[in-house]
Design an enzyme around this catalytic site. Structure first.
Site, PDB file in Angstrom:
ATOM      1  CG  HIS A  17      40.762  46.863  44.892  1.00 20.63           C
ATOM      2  ND1 HIS A  17      40.567  47.931  44.055  1.00 20.63           N
ATOM      3  CD2 HIS A  17      41.945  47.083  45.519  1.00 20.63           C
ATOM      4  CE1 HIS A  17      41.567  48.775  44.175  1.00 20.63           C
ATOM      5  NE2 HIS A  17      42.434  48.279  45.055  1.00 20.63           N
ATOM      6  CG  HIS A  20      43.690  46.284  41.164  1.00 20.70           C
ATOM      7  ND1 HIS A  20      43.419  45.655  42.344  1.00 20.70           N
ATOM      8  CD2 HIS A  20      44.696  47.154  41.420  1.00 20.70           C
ATOM      9  CE1 HIS A  20      44.244  46.107  43.281  1.00 20.70           C
ATOM     10  NE2 HIS A  20      45.023  47.029  42.745  1.00 20.70           N
ATOM     11  CB  CYS A 125      55.479  56.241  52.249  1.00 23.78           C
ATOM     12  SG  CYS A 125      54.067  55.105  52.464  1.00 23.78           S
ATOM     13  CB  CYS A 128      54.236  54.982  48.420  1.00 32.01           C
ATOM     14  SG  CYS A 128      52.712  55.720  48.963  1.00 32.01           S
ATOM     15  CB  CYS A 144      51.792  58.067  53.550  1.00 27.24           C
ATOM     16  SG  CYS A 144      51.539  57.788  51.802  1.00 27.24           S
ATOM     17  CG  HIS A 147      49.664  53.938  52.239  1.00 27.28           C
ATOM     18  ND1 HIS A 147      50.508  54.388  51.245  1.00 27.28           N
ATOM     19  CD2 HIS A 147      49.042  52.835  51.758  1.00 27.28           C
ATOM     20  CE1 HIS A 147      50.406  53.577  50.202  1.00 27.28           C
ATOM     21  NE2 HIS A 147      49.526  52.640  50.480  1.00 27.28           N
ATOM     22  CE  LYS A 296      42.239  54.293  49.943  1.00 30.16           C
ATOM     23  NZ  LYS A 296      43.407  53.947  50.624  1.00 30.16           N
ATOM     24  CE  LYS A 299      40.500  42.617  52.104  1.00 29.52           C
ATOM     25  NZ  LYS A 299      41.932  42.432  51.888  1.00 29.52           N
TER      26      LYS A 299
HETATM   27  N1  MSP Z   1      52.576  48.551  40.961  1.00 28.37           N
HETATM   28  C1  MSP Z   1      52.274  49.926  40.791  1.00 28.37           C
HETATM   29  C2  MSP Z   1      52.209  50.288  39.327  1.00 28.37           C
HETATM   30  C3  MSP Z   1      53.444  50.015  38.549  1.00 28.37           C
HETATM   31  S1  MSP Z   1      53.199  50.349  36.869  1.00 28.37           S
HETATM   32  C4  MSP Z   1      54.734  50.305  36.192  1.00 28.37           C
HETATM   33  C5  MSP Z   1      50.934  50.219  41.426  1.00 28.37           C
HETATM   34  N2  MSP Z   1      50.145  49.165  41.642  1.00 28.37           N
HETATM   35  S2  MSP Z   1      48.682  49.204  42.300  1.00 28.37           S
HETATM   36  O1  MSP Z   1      48.297  47.839  42.520  1.00 28.37           O
HETATM   37  O2  MSP Z   1      48.640  50.074  43.402  1.00 28.37           O
HETATM   38  O3  MSP Z   1      47.752  49.696  41.153  1.00 28.37           O
HETATM   39  C6  MSP Z   1      47.552  51.030  40.941  1.00 28.37           C
HETATM   40  C7  MSP Z   1      46.598  51.183  39.802  1.00 28.37           C
HETATM   41  O4  MSP Z   1      45.402  50.406  40.007  1.00 28.37           O
HETATM   42  C8  MSP Z   1      46.102  52.599  39.680  1.00 28.37           C
HETATM   43  O5  MSP Z   1      46.993  53.412  38.950  1.00 28.37           O
HETATM   44  C9  MSP Z   1      44.807  52.381  38.959  1.00 28.37           C
HETATM   45  O6  MSP Z   1      45.080  52.120  37.617  1.00 28.37           O
HETATM   46  C10 MSP Z   1      44.269  51.147  39.641  1.00 28.37           C
HETATM   47  N3  MSP Z   1      43.523  51.462  40.857  1.00 28.37           N
HETATM   48  C11 MSP Z   1      43.792  51.001  42.108  1.00 28.37           C
HETATM   49  N4  MSP Z   1      42.853  51.481  42.978  1.00 28.37           N
HETATM   50  C12 MSP Z   1      41.990  52.257  42.320  1.00 28.37           C
HETATM   51  C13 MSP Z   1      40.827  52.961  42.679  1.00 28.37           C
HETATM   52  N5  MSP Z   1      40.363  52.981  43.920  1.00 28.37           N
HETATM   53  N6  MSP Z   1      40.187  53.635  41.694  1.00 28.37           N
HETATM   54  C14 MSP Z   1      40.617  53.613  40.396  1.00 28.37           C
HETATM   55  N7  MSP Z   1      41.700  52.959  40.044  1.00 28.37           N
HETATM   56  C15 MSP Z   1      42.448  52.305  40.971  1.00 28.37           C
HETATM   57  O7  MSP Z   1      50.648  51.379  41.662  1.00 28.37           O
END
Ligand code: MSP
Length: 501
Positions: A17, A20, A125, A128, A144, A147, A296, A299
């Protein structure tokens, strides 16, 4: 000089999304900037594929975990390339080359006496994949924070532990020696006070999770998914390019992430590395979180913005620009379709697109498409841009660039080249030359400055003023455009689109 930069590796339990996309674009801007400064760059992104969450998502999809990971990981890879990410390697934690090295690493820690066996009971959790203290959860009910629909559950098992507690003094030393270890400052303070407040040891293995890398000496247990995941930053350098580039790129120059995973990157990761005898990273940058319409993105709320949809409609440049323009870098911010259309129309199509098209059109009309003699009359901004980028201020650097865009548009209005072209005043021809030179050279400079942010448009811009491919930083100063260069008017760089989104 060598510069290595990473994004977090993203979980494959759901589709990519906008959040990322954000981190990937931000890291890409820095990677592109360093490359154009002549530095050797290693930019890493990828997917985090083990753990109970992913296994459950695969089960829900009715697929074997690896097949499921292949499918979702491919979506993340497709997003990275649709966004024009210039990463040097896309790692997957299911790469056998990674898995083998993760095992070697934990074996090394065990051999060094850095792991011990113990029983762990804690509130876990499962979304997480993290154990929490009661005080970190929403009470009553141990919900959490990340979550809120999920209650952390009491889990007790025999695990292998990493004595994080004993690393607190070394961690404090690391923080005190480098006040920019974590940026922005508020995040540094947050991490440092967590360390000073006392750390708990971390369980490094799981008896209950089967989708993971087996512990080498006790294969019934899997290696904690976060250990596996963090190690990607190291293993990628060892195999990603088909040769070991750790000598050039280790330690990592900058890890970019959002605030949710600061503790793991700012505390657990450097401690693990120091325990193994490796240098900790040079720095972390922690950005904020997106919301949409003040809430936030989710979906169920129907306010999720699909990055693929944005790219299909407006292009990768528009997405990249919007994310780094709209949300103050380092803080939380709101992103919406309305905002996206507003910036696209107002800033990309009008401010920038019109500047390029009227500059090249006027040179075509008044000077047969050839850049006249002159000196650039506008205030340069490239030094400010360089300073901001050095400070990892991505919104600030873009704002500096935009002051030049706006100044150039004002300059057109003030000089009125169309009036100069018609004037009988003998000085007018020289003034028109000066004006057109200033505009053409400024458009060229903007192509250079904007390259990391909007690489496709920047290429078109540079081509239109006869300076294609010239994105290197030594072209960022004013006055680099040679008189006599042939210009061409490009097709609209940011064409109007129907805004029913
Ligand atoms: N897999 C772990 C990270 C492991 S790194 C060794 C993880 N993954 S995640 O898919 O949840 O991605 C988290 C990262 O995605 C966040 O740290 C950020 O960089 C980005 N983001 C995910 N959602 C976000 C927002 N809503 N806003 C900004 N960045 C976000 O955690």
């Amino acid at each position: 000089m060598a510069f290595s930069i990473t994004t977090p590796i993203y979980y494959v339990n759901s589709d990519p999304h906008l959040g990322h996309a954000y981190t990937t674009v931000a890291a890409d801007v820095l990677a592109r900037h360093r490359r154009r400064c002549g530095e050797e760059v290693f930019f890493l992104t990828g997917t985090d594929e083990h753990g109970g969450n992913v296994a459950r998502a695969a089960e829900a999809a009715g697929m074997p975990p690896k097949e499921f990971c292949d499918m979702v990981s491919a979506r993340f890879r497709a997003l990275a390339s649709a966004m024009e990410s210039s990463h040097d390697f896309f790692i997957r934690t299911t790469d056998p080359e990674h898995e083998r090295r993760v095992q070697d690493f934990v074996q090394l820690l065990k051999d060094k006496g850095e792991l011990y066996e113990g029983t762990y009971g804690g509130l876990y959790c499962s979304s997480c994949e993290v154990f929490y203290d009661e005080s970190e959860l929403i009470q009553p009910g141990n919900y959490c924070r990340l979550h809120p629909n999920r209650q952390a559950e009491w889990v007790e098992e025999r695990n292998w532990f990493f004595p994080l507690k004993t690393w607190a003094p070394k961690l404090l030393e690391l923080y005190d020696a480098n006040p920019e270890f974590v940026r922005p400052r508020a995040r540094y303070n947050e991490a440092r006070s967590l360390i000073a407040g006392g750390l708990e040891d971390v369980s490094f293995s799981r008896a209950t999770v089967t989708w993971g890398v087996p512990l080498p000496w006790e294969p019934e247990q899997t290696i904690y998914v976060w250990v596996d995941a963090l190690l990607n930053y190291r293993t990628a350098l060892e195999y990603g390019l088909g040769r070991d580039v750790t000598a050039t790129f280790w330690p990592t120059s900058l890890h970019v992430m959002a605030k949710d995973i600061l503790r793991l990157h700012g505390i657990v990761w450097p401690a693990m590395l120091m325990a193994a005898g490796y240098d900790p990273p040079q720095g972390l940058y922690v950005h904020g979180y997106f919301t949409s319409g003040g809430q936030k993105m989710s979906k169920t709320l129907g306010n999720v913005i699909d990055p693929f949809e944005v790219i299909d409609l407006l292009g990768a440049d528009a997405l990249r620009f919007y994310l780094l323009r709209e949300v103050q870098w380092g803080q939380d911010g709101d992103v919406t379709w309305e905002g996206l259309h507003r910036r696209y129309e107002g800033e990309l199509a009008n401010d920038l697109g019109n500047l390029v098209s009227r500059t090249t059109a006027m040179i075509g009309r008044y000077r047969d498409g050839v850049v006249p003699e002159g000196t650039n009359q506008l205030e340069p901004v490239h030094e400010q841009v360089a300073d901001r980028l050095a400070a990892v201020d991505l919104t600030g650097a873009l704002e500096e660039i935009w002051t030049l865009v706006r100044a150039a548009n004002r300059f057109v209005e003030e000089r009125q080249p169309w009036a100069l072209a018609k004037s009988d005043d003998p000085a007018a021809a020289g003034q028109l030359d000066e004006t057109l030179y200033t505009l053409a050279d400024t458009v060229r400079v903007l192509g250079v400055l904007l390259h990391p942010y909007i690489p496709q448009a920047a290429a078109t811009i540079l081509e239109s003023v006869g300076d294609p491919g010239a994105v290197s930083w030594d072209r960022a100063a004013h006055g680099g455009l040679a008189a006599g260069t042939a210009t061409t008017q490009p097709a609209p760089i940011f064409p109007r689109v129907a805004t029913d989104g």
